[in-house]
Design a protein around this motif. Structure first.
Motif, mmCIF file in Angstrom:
data_model
loop_
_atom_site.group_PDB
_atom_site.id
_atom_site.type_symbol
_atom_site.label_atom_id
_atom_site.label_comp_id
_atom_site.label_asym_id
_atom_site.label_seq_id
_atom_site.Cartn_x
_atom_site.Cartn_y
_atom_site.Cartn_z
ATOM 1 N N MET A 176 0.847 -1.198 0.000
ATOM 2 C CA MET A 176 0.000 0.000 0.000
ATOM 3 C C MET A 176 0.878 1.243 0.000
ATOM 4 O O MET A 176 1.908 1.290 0.661
ATOM 5 N N LYS A 177 0.441 2.254 -0.744
ATOM 6 C CA LYS A 177 1.148 3.526 -0.729
ATOM 7 C C LYS A 177 0.850 4.277 0.563
ATOM 8 O O LYS A 177 1.734 4.850 1.174
ATOM 9 N N THR A 178 -0.401 4.292 0.965
ATOM 10 C CA THR A 178 -0.808 4.879 2.241
ATOM 11 C C THR A 178 -1.777 3.908 2.928
ATOM 12 O O THR A 178 -2.472 3.145 2.264
ATOM 13 N N ILE A 179 -1.802 3.988 4.225
ATOM 14 C CA ILE A 179 -2.717 3.130 4.985
ATOM 15 C C ILE A 179 -4.040 3.868 5.144
ATOM 16 O O ILE A 179 -4.049 5.011 5.626
ATOM 17 N N GLU B 200 -5.866 1.962 9.792
ATOM 18 C CA GLU B 200 -4.992 2.481 10.831
ATOM 19 C C GLU B 200 -5.676 2.422 12.197
ATOM 20 O O GLU B 200 -5.054 2.071 13.197
#
Length: 104
Positions: free
Chosen positions: A34-37, A42
């Motif tokens: 993943m690039k961002t969570i 989260e």
């Protein structure tokens, strides 16, 4: 029973080890790709420590005797203000006092 571990037990242990490994490596692979969570993920990951602690503490509290309950309460009270090592010492001391001096 002459064998130390039966074939069925060895197979069960092996299957549990493989399942544990795949679960752990799967989570790592998923997160690293993943690039961002996402915020929901989260939040879920932030809730894991409390969930694990609850699953460890609750059975001991409800199935243990008064010595365990008093030790956990003492550890909780000390843990509110002091670091982990003092928390462990307070729980241990409370359990030993209950077991050896009070006879719980």
């Amino acid at each position: 029973m002459t064998d130390l571990i039966s074939a069925d037990m060895a197979l069960l242990i092996l299957a549990a080890a493989v399942a544990t490994f795949l679960t752990r490596i799967g989570g790592y692979v998923l997160i690293t790709r993943m690039k961002t969570i996402p915020p929901r993920m989260e939040q879920a990951l932030n809730a894991v420590p409390a969930a694990v602690l609850t699953t460890l503490v609750a059975p001991a509290f409800f199935n243990g005797g008064w010595d365990v309950k008093i030790a956990m309460l003492a550890a909780l009270l000390v843990g509110i203000r002091h670091p982990g090592l003092l928390l462990l010492g307070a729980g241990w001391a409370a359990a030993m006092i209950c077991r050896h001096l009070l006879g719980f």
